[in-house]
Design an enzyme around this catalytic site. Structure first.
Site, PDB file in Angstrom:
ATOM      1  N   HIS A 106     -23.291 -18.058 126.204  1.00 35.13           N
ATOM      2  CA  HIS A 106     -23.761 -16.902 125.138  1.00 35.13           C
ATOM      3  C   HIS A 106     -22.943 -15.859 124.917  1.00 35.13           C
ATOM      4  CE1 HIS A 106     -26.836 -14.865 122.683  1.00 35.13           C
ATOM      5  NE2 HIS A 106     -26.228 -13.795 122.964  1.00 35.13           N
ATOM      6  N   GLU A 107     -22.657 -15.205 126.023  1.00 32.17           N
ATOM      7  CA  GLU A 107     -22.026 -13.838 125.868  1.00 32.17           C
ATOM      8  C   GLU A 107     -20.443 -14.188 125.649  1.00 32.17           C
ATOM      9  OE1 GLU A 107     -23.268 -11.140 126.052  1.00 32.17           O
ATOM     10  OE2 GLU A 107     -25.162 -11.570 126.818  1.00 32.17           O
ATOM     11  N   HIS A 165     -19.836 -14.240 121.880  1.00 28.08           N
ATOM     12  CA  HIS A 165     -19.662 -12.858 121.338  1.00 28.08           C
ATOM     13  C   HIS A 165     -18.095 -12.563 121.659  1.00 28.08           C
ATOM     14  CE1 HIS A 165     -23.645 -12.160 120.372  1.00 28.08           C
ATOM     15  NE2 HIS A 165     -24.136 -12.012 121.599  1.00 28.08           N
TER      16      HIS A 165
END
Length: 285
Positions: A197-198, A201
């Site tokens: 997920h990170e 980003h």
């Protein structure tokens, strides 16, 4: 100034003594809203993508190869103090490659270092830590594995224009809570997808629930509108009933359980490629 993206835990679990024990941390989204500048960058990239698609000139993207440096920053050599094993790190890289391979993105472990520092291990003195530990160029991914991030499971920085050795250049990368790695002790979030997920980003992606049910949402056309972050794996959730599609609970950019995550969309793949080409691919420093 860059934007730090957080996964927030709603309740802190007691610290484990000795061997790590299973902990449970229900979490809420605490992500800082993207800056106007970053949203404008995203809009411009989205317009370019749409124009290229309309003209039929979208071309196959060569595989993006990302070098990864792991920095394990622990309070002691005990697992419960954040000192993860090499097996956990190797399994984390394997998890990333499985998630990103369908989108022509590959991660290569280039190095791992271990630091015992009780202040840095709890996310203290972030800039000083990163100035001491960061490796590679702006196209290389630095992952800082920490014992404690307050209420956070992880955070990262969006790509932007930087100059070498500037504070924003040093801040780049992701900080990850140690027990979210594969084999960690954090119930529901210990398969390694906090990092998945990170790193989304780091490639420029927003949350699927960015903007709620109105407006441009996450600026990716094939992610259905979503009013708020998911919790667990709520099959059939439709938080924006007036908009097409059910909530993308299986998308890595939602906040579902690790077992619920399955995919990025084609549009997200294009966006990651756009941000990579714009800000990282040709970085020499």
């Amino acid at each position: 100034m860059q934007i730090k993206s957080f996964l927030l835990a709603a309740a802190a679990a007691p610290a484990a003594l000795g061997a790590a024990v299973n902990t449970i941390k229900p979490f809420n989204c605490g992500t800082d809203a993207p800056s106007r500048q970053h949203i404008q960058m995203t809009k411009e990239l989205a317009e370019k993508e749409a124009a290229m698609a309309a003209e039929g000139i979208m071309t196959a993207q060569a595989t993006i190869n990302v070098n990864v440096y792991f920095h394990v920053v622990a309070a002691s050599t005990a697992l419960s103090d954040g000192y993860v094993t090499s097996t956990m790190i190797n399994n984390q890289v394997a998890t990333l490659n499985k998630a990103y391979a369908p989108h022509n993105i590959q991660f290569t472990l280039k190095g791992t270092d271990y630091t015992i520092n009780s202040n840095w291990a709890v996310d203290g003195s972030e800039l000083a830590m990163k100035k001491a530990l960061r490796k590679g160029t702006y196209k290389d991914l630095n992952l800082y594995i920490l014992k404690d991030l307050g209420d956070a499971l992880g955070y990262c920085y969006f790509p932007t224009s930087v100059t070498s050795k500037s504070n924003d250049w040093y801040y780049d990368g992701c900080s990850i809570l140690y027990d979210t790695l594969p084999g960690g002790s954090l119930t529901n979030y210990n398969l390694g997808h906090t990092s998945t997920h990170e790193i989304g980003h780091w490639f420029g992606l927003y949350h699927t629930f960015q903007g709620g049910c109105s407006g441009n949402g996450d600026y990716v056309s094939d992610t259905p509108a979503q009013a708020s972050a998911s919790s667990g794996c709520p099959t059939g959730r439709d938080s924006c009933p007036s908009q097409p599609g059910l909530d993308p609970i299986h998308n890595y950019m939602d906040y579902s359980y690790d077992t619920c995550y399955e995919e990025f969309t084609s549009g997200q793949r294009t966006r990651m490629t756009s941000y990579w080409n714009q800000y990282r691919a040709n970085a020499s420093v």
